[in-house]
Structures are given as structure tokens and as C-alpha cells.
Design a protein around this motif. Structure first.
Motif, PDB file in Angstrom:
ATOM      1  N   VAL A 231       0.787  -0.858   0.129  1.00 42.98           N
ATOM      2  CA  VAL A 231       0.415  -0.124   0.106  1.00 42.98           C
ATOM      3  C   VAL A 231       1.284   1.457  -0.274  1.00 42.98           C
ATOM      4  O   VAL A 231       1.535   1.307   1.034  1.00 42.98           O
ATOM      5  N   PHE A 232       0.669   1.730  -1.287  1.00 44.67           N
ATOM      6  CA  PHE A 232       1.853   3.363  -1.064  1.00 44.67           C
ATOM      7  C   PHE A 232       0.908   4.348  -2.042  1.00 44.67           C
ATOM      8  O   PHE A 232       0.423   3.715  -2.734  1.00 44.67           O
ATOM      9  N   PHE A 233       0.752   5.685  -1.393  1.00 51.30           N
ATOM     10  CA  PHE A 233      -0.212   6.616  -2.066  1.00 51.30           C
ATOM     11  C   PHE A 233       0.683   6.984  -3.375  1.00 51.30           C
ATOM     12  O   PHE A 233       1.754   7.106  -3.447  1.00 51.30           O
ATOM     13  N   PRO A 234      -0.382   7.422  -4.077  1.00 48.70           N
ATOM     14  CA  PRO A 234      -1.425   6.938  -4.226  1.00 48.70           C
ATOM     15  C   PRO A 234      -3.020   6.479  -3.810  1.00 48.70           C
ATOM     16  O   PRO A 234      -4.490   6.916  -4.169  1.00 48.70           O
ATOM     17  N   TRP A 235      -2.643   5.126  -4.079  1.00 52.58           N
ATOM     18  CA  TRP A 235      -4.095   4.031  -3.649  1.00 52.58           C
ATOM     19  C   TRP A 235      -3.825   3.672  -2.064  1.00 52.58           C
ATOM     20  O   TRP A 235      -3.128   4.264  -1.371  1.00 52.58           O
ATOM     21  N   SER A 236      -5.182   2.928  -2.226  1.00 53.95           N
ATOM     22  CA  SER A 236      -4.713   3.025  -0.961  1.00 53.95           C
ATOM     23  C   SER A 236      -4.877   1.072  -0.107  1.00 53.95           C
ATOM     24  O   SER A 236      -4.425   0.838  -1.769  1.00 53.95           O
ATOM     25  N   ARG A 237      -5.414   0.689   0.885  1.00 53.22           N
ATOM     26  CA  ARG A 237      -5.503  -0.942   1.101  1.00 53.22           C
ATOM     27  C   ARG A 237      -6.753  -1.430  -0.454  1.00 53.22           C
ATOM     28  O   ARG A 237      -6.063  -2.649  -0.315  1.00 53.22           O
ATOM     29  N   GLU A 239      -6.802  -0.936  -3.158  1.00 52.97           N
ATOM     30  CA  GLU A 239      -6.183  -1.985  -4.959  1.00 52.97           C
ATOM     31  C   GLU A 239      -5.225  -2.671  -4.292  1.00 52.97           C
ATOM     32  O   GLU A 239      -5.050  -3.517  -5.215  1.00 52.97           O
ATOM     33  N   HIS A 240      -4.788  -2.979  -3.012  1.00 45.90           N
ATOM     34  CA  HIS A 240      -3.409  -4.123  -3.176  1.00 45.90           C
ATOM     35  C   HIS A 240      -4.667  -4.377  -2.737  1.00 45.90           C
ATOM     36  O   HIS A 240      -4.175  -6.163  -3.038  1.00 45.90           O
ATOM     37  N   ASP A 241      -5.576  -4.985  -2.035  1.00 42.27           N
ATOM     38  CA  ASP A 241      -6.116  -6.068  -1.250  1.00 42.27           C
ATOM     39  C   ASP A 241      -6.915  -6.748  -2.293  1.00 42.27           C
ATOM     40  O   ASP A 241      -7.326  -8.412  -2.196  1.00 42.27           O
ATOM     41  N   VAL A 242      -6.765  -6.102  -4.036  1.00 43.48           N
ATOM     42  CA  VAL A 242      -6.740  -6.960  -4.705  1.00 43.48           C
ATOM     43  C   VAL A 242      -6.301  -8.301  -5.258  1.00 43.48           C
ATOM     44  O   VAL A 242      -6.526  -9.526  -5.585  1.00 43.48           O
ATOM     45  N   TYR A 243      -4.793  -7.992  -5.288  1.00 47.62           N
ATOM     46  CA  TYR A 243      -4.363  -9.377  -5.518  1.00 47.62           C
ATOM     47  C   TYR A 243      -4.341  -9.889  -3.833  1.00 47.62           C
ATOM     48  O   TYR A 243      -3.685 -11.389  -4.350  1.00 47.62           O
ATOM     49  N   ARG A 244      -4.608  -9.678  -2.728  1.00 46.16           N
ATOM     50  CA  ARG A 244      -4.191 -11.026  -1.707  1.00 46.16           C
ATOM     51  C   ARG A 244      -5.222 -11.709  -1.498  1.00 46.16           C
ATOM     52  O   ARG A 244      -5.332 -12.622  -1.283  1.00 46.16           O
ATOM     53  N   ASP A 245      -6.227 -10.731  -2.076  1.00 45.57           N
ATOM     54  CA  ASP A 245      -7.615 -11.705  -2.123  1.00 45.57           C
ATOM     55  C   ASP A 245      -7.437 -13.117  -2.905  1.00 45.57           C
ATOM     56  O   ASP A 245      -7.650 -13.868  -2.799  1.00 45.57           O
ATOM     57  N   TYR A 246      -7.333 -12.971  -4.324  1.00 50.33           N
ATOM     58  CA  TYR A 246      -6.974 -13.738  -5.488  1.00 50.33           C
ATOM     59  C   TYR A 246      -5.931 -14.997  -4.809  1.00 50.33           C
ATOM     60  O   TYR A 246      -6.104 -16.087  -5.425  1.00 50.33           O
ATOM     61  N   LEU A 247      -4.952 -14.067  -3.965  1.00 47.99           N
ATOM     62  CA  LEU A 247      -3.619 -15.143  -3.883  1.00 47.99           C
ATOM     63  C   LEU A 247      -4.488 -15.922  -2.574  1.00 47.99           C
ATOM     64  O   LEU A 247      -4.234 -17.180  -2.388  1.00 47.99           O
ATOM     65  N   ARG A 248      -5.401 -15.871  -1.839  1.00 52.29           N
ATOM     66  CA  ARG A 248      -6.656 -16.333  -1.231  1.00 52.29           C
ATOM     67  C   ARG A 248      -7.328 -17.461  -2.022  1.00 52.29           C
ATOM     68  O   ARG A 248      -7.275 -18.689  -1.387  1.00 52.29           O
ATOM     69  N   SER A 272       6.658   7.458  -1.271  1.00 53.91           N
ATOM     70  CA  SER A 272       5.102   7.600  -1.029  1.00 53.91           C
ATOM     71  C   SER A 272       4.762   8.499   0.031  1.00 53.91           C
ATOM     72  O   SER A 272       3.941   9.401  -0.453  1.00 53.91           O
ATOM     73  N   TRP A 273       5.601   8.898   1.182  1.00 48.76           N
ATOM     74  CA  TRP A 273       5.266  10.253   1.935  1.00 48.76           C
ATOM     75  C   TRP A 273       5.192  11.356   1.108  1.00 48.76           C
ATOM     76  O   TRP A 273       5.218  11.872   1.811  1.00 48.76           O
ATOM     77  N   ASP A 274       6.951  11.019   0.820  1.00 48.36           N
ATOM     78  CA  ASP A 274       6.869  12.929  -0.117  1.00 48.36           C
ATOM     79  C   ASP A 274       5.747  13.085  -0.943  1.00 48.36           C
ATOM     80  O   ASP A 274       5.837  14.429  -0.821  1.00 48.36           O
ATOM     81  N   MET A 275       5.220  12.076  -1.532  1.00 47.59           N
ATOM     82  CA  MET A 275       4.067  12.131  -2.716  1.00 47.59           C
ATOM     83  C   MET A 275       2.929  12.860  -1.764  1.00 47.59           C
ATOM     84  O   MET A 275       2.717  13.663  -2.197  1.00 47.59           O
TER      85      MET A 275
END
Length: 293
Positions: A231-237, A239-248, A272-275
Motif C-alpha cells: 500500500v503506497f500513496f496514492p492508492w489505498s489498501r 487496490e492492494h487487497d485485490v491481489y491478496r484476495d485472489y492469492l487466498r 509515498s510519504w514524500d508524494m
């Protein structure tokens, strides 16, 4: 038999995000459009990939023999680092897809389809033409006052297989090389074949925080990091969880998961913090919407 498809090109290293992108494309396209994944290298992962695609009603084509031969003429040193030689496969797609597919929508594997694809599906591209949106850097130039930019991103393209300039671009790259690989070669030989379209259909992830989340139909995670890395700005969890869910859902996908190093993860967190801190483009949000749409 359908006459249109959404096509992906991948090797084993990029199969995880490509598979997820194909599932999302399948959810947002009509039944009259097939979703196809072509595989560019011989690998023990091919049977697993084929089985996973079958479960999601995605057409899987082992095109490794063709691409191994065709891509062998390229200087592999030009693809060092995080650029895969498989990216050149989009240029040669008509050679591996059934002739019934006259209209071909190519998508990069690092996209997320988040809205209906009706515009792309319904647009009948004439022979010798293709659709594509502005690249990220030209969008920035327009925001900074440029009146026109003439360079497109190759991550989302719709083309008519008849007259597709991909082979011409492939030959151009063999002779001339270029830092931007397939994209640079396509832009070099495009002539009057390019039909510009809205960035709604190829939305740079760098602008995600500046528009309504429902505005883009396809988000393109150009450059690094990627959403499956964390999870790195500008996206949120989300967008990341899409991949995690399919891995499960499909533990077999873990074979194709590539983790980033702790050092790179720390670098991405800093960026991410700097952006987030600078948020340089927030004052351009209204103009951004007019440029992208």
C-alpha cells in the motif's frame, strides 16, 4: 464466435498481476468480448496458469514457441532491470490470436479495470488505425501549459488487426533500439494511424488522488511501485487487497508471486510519504479533469 477480444501478453514473472487484470476485465466487459492471456515463455508454470484461466473462463494460449523464436532476435541487454522482453509481444499479437478477432483490445498486466469498457468495446477501429491515450509525461506537459502533445502510452491500445503497425514497430526497434521499447517504437512509426482517446481508458496512477474514484475505467500503475507490492500513496489498501484476495482464493498463484526487497520497500515508503506531503498537483485537479476527459 466472437470477433473481438481483450488480450494480455505475459511471462511467468508477470502472470499474477496479469491474471488479476484479466479477471477484472472479464467482469467489466460484455459476453461478446473474449478475454485472452498469451504466454511468452516455456515454463513449468504453464499448466497451472492454464488451469487458473479455465476456472475464470479466460482463454489461455501457450504461445511460447512463437514468442521464443520471434523475441530471440532482440538484444536482451536492452531489457535489463524491471522491463520484461515479453512487453514486445503486444506488437505481434495478430500472429498468435485467432483470425476471427478483428478488433483487439490490448491491456498491460499492471492495470486494474474498475469500470465498464463499453466505449472501447463499441468503437469499431478502421483498418490501419488504433486507439490510445496520452502518456503520463505528456499529460504533465499539457497541465504545465503545452497546447498539444503527440506521444501516447502503449499500456491500453485497441487496434484493427488489419493494418496493425506492430510488426513495423518491432522491426524499427530491432534496427534502432530505444529507451521506451515497444512504446517508443510504436510512437516512432505511428504516422496518422493513432486515434487519441480519453485517459479515462488509461488513467495514470499518479493522478488517482486528484479525481473522483469512479471517473477512470482503467487505472494503469505505470512505473514502480506496483499495487501488489504493498500500500503506497496514492492508492489505498483496497487496490492492494485485490491481489491478496485472489492469492487466498487461488493458492496456486503463490508460485508467481515475486516479493520486493526490504530496501526497495523502504524506498517506496519514502517516495509515498514524500508524494503525499508535497501533493504537487492538487491545485491542478480541475484542469486535470478537463485534460484527461
Amino acid at each position: 464466435m466472437n470477433t473481438q477480444c481483450i488480450a494480455f501478453v505475459t511471462d511467468e514473472n508477470f502472470f499474477l498481476p496479469t491474471f488479476v487484470a484479466a479477471i477484472l476485465a472479464k467482469k467489466h466487459c460484455s459476453r461478446n468480448t473474449d478475454v485472452v492471456i498469451t504466454f511468452t515463455e516455456a515454463s513449468a508454470g504453464v499448466p497451472i496458469a492454464r488451469d487458473l484461466c479455465a476456472r475464470e473462463d479466460i482463454v489461455f494460449k501457450d504461445t511460447s514457441a512463437f514468442f521464443t523464436e520471434q523475441l530471440s532476435v532482440l538484444d536482451k541487454s536492452k531489457f535489463a532491470g524491471r522491463i520484461s522482453i515479453a512487453a514486445m509481444g503486444r506488437l505481434l499479437l495478430p500472429s498468435v490470436l485467432p483470425e476471427s478477432y478483428e478488433q483487439i483490445i490490448y491491456l498491460d498486466g499492471d492495470v486494474q479495470v474498475v469500470g465498464p469498457l463499453d466505449y472501447l468495446e463499441n468503437y469499431r477501429v478502421p483498418e490501419g488505425k488504433f486507439l490510445a491515450a496520452l502518456d503520463y509525461v505528456p499529460v504533465l506537459s499539457v497541465l504545465n501549459g503545452a497546447s498539444h502533445e503527440d506521444y501516447f502510452n502503449s499500456g491500453v491500445i485497441k487496434f484493427n488487426r488489419n493494418g496493425w503497425i506492430g510488426r513495423k514497430a518491432f522491426d524499427f526497434f530491432i534496427e534502432n533500439g530505444g529507451a521506451y521499447h515497444d512504446q517508443g517504437a510504436l510512437n516512432a512509426v505511428k504516422g496518422d494511424a493513432w486515434i487519441p482517446i480519453s485517459n479515462k481508458w488509461n488513467f495514470p496512477r499518479q493522478f488517482m488522488h486528484l479525481v473522483d474514484e469512479e471517473a477512470p475505467a482503467i487505472i494503469h500503475y505505470m512505473s514502480h511501485p506496483k499495487p501488489w507490492d504493498g500500500v503506497f500513496f496514492p492508492w489505498s489498501r483496497r487496490e492492494h487487497d485485490v491481489y491478496r484476495d485472489y492469492l487466498r482464493t487461488y493458492p496456486q498463484l503463490r508460485r508467481f508471486r515475486k516479493s520486493i526487497s526490504l530496501a526497495r520497500r523502504a524506498l517506496y515508503r519514502f517516495r509515498s510519504w514524500d508524494m503525499r506531503r508535497r501533493n504537487e498537483l492538487r491545485h491542478c485537479s480541475a484542469r486535470l479533469a478537463s485534460v484527461l476527459y
